[in-house]
Structures are given as structure tokens and as C-alpha cells.
Design an enzyme around this catalytic site. Structure first.
Site, mmCIF file in Angstrom:
data_model
loop_
_atom_site.group_PDB
_atom_site.id
_atom_site.type_symbol
_atom_site.label_atom_id
_atom_site.label_comp_id
_atom_site.label_asym_id
_atom_site.label_seq_id
_atom_site.Cartn_x
_atom_site.Cartn_y
_atom_site.Cartn_z
ATOM 1 C CE LYS A 13 -1.274 -0.424 4.872
ATOM 2 N NZ LYS A 13 -0.300 -1.234 5.402
ATOM 3 N NE ARG A 88 -1.182 -0.279 11.016
ATOM 4 C CZ ARG A 88 -0.827 0.441 10.426
ATOM 5 N NH1 ARG A 88 -0.962 1.326 10.039
ATOM 6 N NH2 ARG A 88 0.448 -0.462 9.439
ATOM 7 N NE ARG A 135 9.048 -3.697 4.540
ATOM 8 C CZ ARG A 135 7.396 -3.007 4.450
ATOM 9 N NH1 ARG A 135 6.650 -2.568 3.992
ATOM 10 N NH2 ARG A 135 7.103 -3.450 6.373
ATOM 11 N NE ARG A 137 8.802 -0.469 8.659
ATOM 12 C CZ ARG A 137 7.625 -0.599 8.125
ATOM 13 N NH1 ARG A 137 7.862 -0.427 7.006
ATOM 14 N NH2 ARG A 137 7.158 -0.708 9.016
ATOM 15 N NE ARG A 148 4.908 -4.540 11.113
ATOM 16 C CZ ARG A 148 6.042 -5.114 9.888
ATOM 17 N NH1 ARG A 148 7.088 -5.317 11.391
ATOM 18 N NH2 ARG A 148 6.096 -4.865 9.070
HETATM 19 P P1 ADP Z 1 3.440 -1.542 7.579
HETATM 20 O O1 ADP Z 1 4.253 -1.391 6.340
HETATM 21 O O2 ADP Z 1 4.101 -2.933 8.011
HETATM 22 O O3 ADP Z 1 1.726 -1.597 7.483
HETATM 23 P P2 ADP Z 1 3.688 1.100 8.326
HETATM 24 O O4 ADP Z 1 4.400 1.555 8.409
HETATM 25 O O5 ADP Z 1 2.762 1.232 8.035
HETATM 26 O O6 ADP Z 1 3.391 -0.124 8.407
HETATM 27 O O7 ADP Z 1 3.078 0.992 10.692
HETATM 28 C C1 ADP Z 1 4.793 0.351 10.902
HETATM 29 C C2 ADP Z 1 4.817 0.536 12.504
HETATM 30 O O8 ADP Z 1 4.474 2.037 13.017
HETATM 31 C C3 ADP Z 1 3.175 -0.497 13.082
HETATM 32 O O9 ADP Z 1 3.288 -1.115 13.110
HETATM 33 C C4 ADP Z 1 2.541 0.643 14.089
HETATM 34 O O10 ADP Z 1 3.455 0.510 14.916
HETATM 35 C C5 ADP Z 1 2.615 1.657 13.757
HETATM 36 N N1 ADP Z 1 1.141 2.754 13.109
HETATM 37 C C6 ADP Z 1 1.079 3.001 12.061
HETATM 38 N N2 ADP Z 1 0.346 3.429 11.973
HETATM 39 C C7 ADP Z 1 -0.502 3.576 12.888
HETATM 40 C C8 ADP Z 1 -1.993 3.293 13.776
HETATM 41 N N3 ADP Z 1 -2.564 4.505 12.508
HETATM 42 N N4 ADP Z 1 -2.543 3.011 14.431
HETATM 43 C C9 ADP Z 1 -1.720 2.656 15.489
HETATM 44 N N5 ADP Z 1 -0.055 1.992 15.349
HETATM 45 C C10 ADP Z 1 0.079 2.703 13.831
#
Ligand code: ADP
Length: 193
Positions: A13, A88, A135, A137, A148
Site C-alpha cells: 500500500k 487501523r 524488505r 526495515r 504485525r
Molecule cells: P506496515 O508497512 O507494516 O503496514 P507502517 O509503516 O504503516 O507498517 O507502520 C509501522 C508501525 O507504525 C506499525 O507497526 C505501528 O506500530 C505503527 N503505526 C502506523 N500507523 C498506525 C496507526 N494508524 N495506529 C497505530 N499504530 C500505527
């Protein structure tokens, strides 16, 4: 154009949101990127969020609501946006509804005049794990990835029904090449907007 990009970690996404936002000249707002920038800058918010992120847990709703409210009130958000990683949880989605009534250019949040679309990119778990491990990260180790995915199924997946009930859901198969997914998104979103 008001878009929410949903989907499990590794669904692509972020990549798609960034690409389409550039194409449509609207901001790409990624809560993950905002949080990671706060962690690097060691702001009070970043200090609070870091432990949750490293463990694969969600950062508490209240912190996200403050971040999103501030970002949505910036002038560049008037013309539309792609939100990536927010909402989320169901409480975040409910909060976002009330926020959209107030922000400039927000408009109605439900009903047929509503501009908001929630895009779900669907990808099977085994593909997600492979993608995330390659990836690399900081939060992409096997244990955190599993957590996750579990958190996603428990807390974020219910949003699919939430937006489907409101006839705002756009479901797209994310288990294809990047170019194919982009083309599909362009097609369904231009038809829907
Ligand atoms: P991914 O690529 O795994 O979907 P993101 O880059 O969107 O992850 O987010 C990384 C981390 O940031 C999440 O695992 C969470 O801990 C935190 N995070 C991001 N957006 C939110 C949200 N809307 N609510 C709660 N935690 C969030």
C-alpha cells in the site's frame, strides 16, 4: 480524491499510495512514515511510539488521532489525499469520521455524496512474510512480522466490513506485479470517483 489505503503489512500500500499520490498531485500521508520520522528525531511522540513499533504492536489510538488531526488541517490536504496506514482500528475510523466533518475540504463522510473511498489490497500471508523479510526495515524481523500480521487480522481487518457496510470499499487483488496493481487501482478509482 479522498482515499484510505488498507491492507496487511507488506501488501504494497505504501508503494502504490506514493505512486498514485504523485500522479494525482495530492499528498501521500503515511502514519508509519510520520511515526518513523518522530522516532529518528527523538521527539516526545517518537520516544513513546518506538517500543510499540519495535514490538509490532499498534501505537495507542490517542497518539495517532493527534498526528492525523494536525496533518489533515494543513493547507495541502484541502485538495484531497491518500492516507496510508490510518485508520487501523475501529476507534480510529470513528474518530476520522468526526474529523472529516471539520477539516477544510472534508465534506460529508457517508451517503452518496461522500468522496471517501477505502481501498483494500488483499495478499495471502505466505506472500506477505516473504516480501517483508526481503524488505529488511528495522521492524521486519520474523517475530515482529508475525505479530504485525496477527494485530492486523484482529484490529484492522474489521475495517473492511466497516467500509463495505458504508459502500465505500474498493477491493483490489494485491498479489500481482506492481504495475498490474497500479493499473487496476487507476481503473477502479477513476470509475468510483
Ligand atoms: P506496515 O508497512 O507494516 O503496514 P507502517 O509503516 O504503516 O507498517 O507502520 C509501522 C508501525 O507504525 C506499525 O507497526 C505501528 O506500530 C505503527 N503505526 C502506523 N500507523 C498506525 C496507526 N494508524 N495506529 C497505530 N499504530 C500505527
Amino acid at each position: 480524491m479522498q482515499l484510505i489505503f488498507m491492507g496487511p503489512p507488506g501488501a504494497g500500500k505504501g508503494t502504490q499510495a506514493q505512486l498514485l499520490a504523485a500522479l494525482w498531485k495530492i499528498p501521500h500521508i503515511s502514519t508509519g512514515d510520520i511515526l518513523r520520522a518522530c522516532v529518528v528525531a527523538k521527539t516526545p511522540l517518537g520516544e513513546k511510539a518506538k517500543a510499540y513499533m519495535d514490538a509490532g504492536e499498534l501505537v495507542p489510538d490517542g497518539l495517532l488521532m493527534d498526528i492525523v488531526q494536525e496533518r489533515m488541517n494543513q493547507p495541502d490536504a484541502k485538495a484531497g489525499w491518500i492516507l496510508d496506514g490510518f485508520p487501523r482500528t475501529v476507534p480510529q475510523a470513528a474518530f476520522f469520521d468526526t474529523l472529516l466533518c471539520d477539516v477544510p475540504g472534508g465534506g460529508p463522510t457517508s451517503g452518496k455524496d461522500c468522496a471517501l473511498r477505502a481501498v483494500n489490497l488483499d495478499v495471502p500471508d505466505n506472500v506477505l512474510v516473504t516480501r517483508l523479510l526481503s524488505r529488511g526495515r528495522q521492524d521486519d524481523n520474523e517475530q515482529t512480522i508475525r505479530r504485525r500480521l496477527q494485530v492486523y487480522r484482529e484490529q484492522t481487518e474489521p475495517l473492511i466490513e466497516f467500509y463495505r457496510d458504508r459502500e465505500q470499499l474498493v477491493a483490489v487483488d494485491g498479489d500481482r506485479s506492481m504495475q498490474e496493481v497500479t493499473a487496476q487501482l487507476q481503473q477502479v478509482l477513476s470509475r468510483n470517483s
